[in-house]
Write a protein that holds these residues in place. Structure first.
Motif, short mmCIF file in Angstrom:
data_model
loop_
_atom_site.label_atom_id
_atom_site.label_comp_id
_atom_site.label_asym_id
_atom_site.label_seq_id
_atom_site.Cartn_x
_atom_site.Cartn_y
_atom_site.Cartn_z
N GLY A 14 1.27 -1.04 -0.16
CA GLY A 14 -0.50 0.11 0.37
C GLY A 14 0.82 1.05 0.58
O GLY A 14 0.56 2.38 0.22
N GLY A 15 1.88 1.14 0.02
CA GLY A 15 3.17 2.50 -0.26
C GLY A 15 3.56 2.52 0.97
O GLY A 15 3.57 2.22 2.50
N THR A 16 4.38 3.82 0.71
CA THR A 16 5.13 4.17 1.71
C THR A 16 4.35 4.31 3.58
O THR A 16 5.23 4.18 4.15
CB THR A 16 6.35 4.79 1.65
N SER A 17 3.74 5.46 3.53
CA SER A 17 2.90 5.70 4.48
C SER A 17 1.90 4.37 4.75
O SER A 17 2.22 4.09 6.61
CB SER A 17 2.31 6.45 3.92
N LYS A 18 1.42 3.52 4.22
CA LYS A 18 1.05 2.29 4.86
C LYS A 18 1.44 1.52 6.06
O LYS A 18 1.22 0.90 6.55
CB LYS A 18 0.40 2.05 4.03
N VAL A 19 3.28 1.26 5.09
CA VAL A 19 4.06 0.28 5.15
C VAL A 19 4.55 0.95 7.38
O VAL A 19 4.84 0.49 8.18
CB VAL A 19 5.01 -0.49 4.40
N ALA A 20 4.75 2.49 6.77
CA ALA A 20 5.09 3.14 7.73
C ALA A 20 4.40 2.90 9.46
O ALA A 20 4.67 2.70 10.28
CB ALA A 20 5.10 4.55 7.92
N ALA A 21 3.15 3.32 8.88
CA ALA A 21 1.67 2.92 9.76
C ALA A 21 2.06 1.38 10.53
O ALA A 21 1.87 1.56 11.86
CB ALA A 21 0.26 3.24 9.72
N LEU A 22 2.03 0.69 9.89
CA LEU A 22 2.26 -0.87 10.36
C LEU A 22 3.18 -1.26 11.49
O LEU A 22 2.91 -1.97 11.74
CB LEU A 22 2.23 -1.48 8.66
N CYS A 23 4.20 -0.58 10.51
CA CYS A 23 5.50 -0.72 11.18
C CYS A 23 5.62 -0.10 12.25
O CYS A 23 6.29 -0.07 13.38
CB CYS A 23 6.71 -0.86 10.75
N ASP A 24 4.94 1.47 12.88
CA ASP A 24 4.95 2.32 13.93
C ASP A 24 5.84 3.08 13.75
O ASP A 24 6.65 3.20 14.74
CB ASP A 24 4.93 1.54 15.19
N LYS A 26 8.64 5.99 11.28
CA LYS A 26 8.53 7.92 10.27
C LYS A 26 8.57 6.99 9.04
O LYS A 26 9.09 6.43 8.66
CB LYS A 26 9.00 8.42 10.62
N PRO A 27 7.18 7.70 8.38
CA PRO A 27 7.70 7.73 6.13
C PRO A 27 9.39 7.49 6.12
O PRO A 27 9.41 6.83 4.91
CB PRO A 27 6.58 8.34 5.96
N PRO A 28 9.91 7.85 5.82
CA PRO A 28 11.07 8.61 5.77
C PRO A 28 11.66 7.56 6.18
O PRO A 28 13.22 6.84 5.29
CB PRO A 28 12.05 10.13 6.27
N SER A 29 12.24 6.27 7.21
CA SER A 29 13.04 5.13 7.37
C SER A 29 12.41 3.71 6.45
O SER A 29 13.09 3.36 5.78
CB SER A 29 12.13 4.78 9.15
N VAL A 30 10.46 4.67 6.40
CA VAL A 30 9.98 2.93 4.46
C VAL A 30 11.55 3.71 3.65
O VAL A 30 11.49 2.62 3.21
CB VAL A 30 8.63 3.59 4.85
N SER A 31 11.29 5.19 3.48
CA SER A 31 12.00 5.31 1.90
C SER A 31 13.18 4.85 1.82
O SER A 31 13.09 4.56 1.15
CB SER A 31 11.72 6.85 2.26
N ASP A 32 13.42 5.22 3.13
CA ASP A 32 15.46 4.84 2.76
C ASP A 32 15.08 3.67 2.44
O ASP A 32 16.13 3.08 2.39
CB ASP A 32 16.00 4.78 3.83
N TRP A 33 13.71 2.17 2.58
CA TRP A 33 14.34 1.20 2.63
C TRP A 33 14.15 0.80 0.77
O TRP A 33 15.10 -0.11 0.59
CB TRP A 33 12.83 0.20 3.83
N LYS A 34 13.73 0.94 0.42
CA LYS A 34 13.55 1.54 -0.58
C LYS A 34 15.22 2.08 -1.73
O LYS A 34 15.61 1.29 -2.64
CB LYS A 34 13.11 2.23 -1.76
N LYS A 35 15.93 2.05 -0.85
CA LYS A 35 17.34 2.89 -1.19
C LYS A 35 18.65 1.88 -1.08
O LYS A 35 18.89 0.67 -1.91
CB LYS A 35 17.78 3.98 -1.20
N HIS A 36 17.71 0.87 0.70
CA HIS A 36 19.40 0.21 0.94
C HIS A 36 19.23 -1.81 1.42
O HIS A 36 19.81 -2.16 1.66
CB HIS A 36 19.46 0.75 2.44
#
Length: 67
Positions: A14-24, A26-36
């Motif tokens: 469902g995207g960065t915000s949904k995954v961030a909410a699922l994992c409790d 912040k969205p920038p942390s999930v965005s970093d996953w797309k790179k690393h």
């Protein structure tokens, strides 16, 4: 460089915000996953909670995961 598996998993969930909410987290942390890549503990959590998100494209059940 982009981590293709991480991007696909995040998109399927469902995207960065949904995954961030699922994992409790912040969205920038999930965005970093797309790179690393998804950190091992989060990968294990997401794989356990949503194994369908990790199926290769075209596998049975993949369409329902995106719906």
């Amino acid at each position: 460089m982009e981590n293709i598996e991480a991007k696909q998993v995040i998109d399927r969930l469902g995207g960065t915000s949904k995954v961030a909410a699922l994992c409790d987290i912040k969205p920038p942390s999930v965005s970093d996953w797309k790179k690393h890549g998804i950190p091992k503990p989060w990968r294990k959590f997401l794989l356990s909670a949503h194994p369908e998100a990790f199926q290769p494209a075209g596998q049975p059940g993949q369409e329902s995961a995106a719906a």
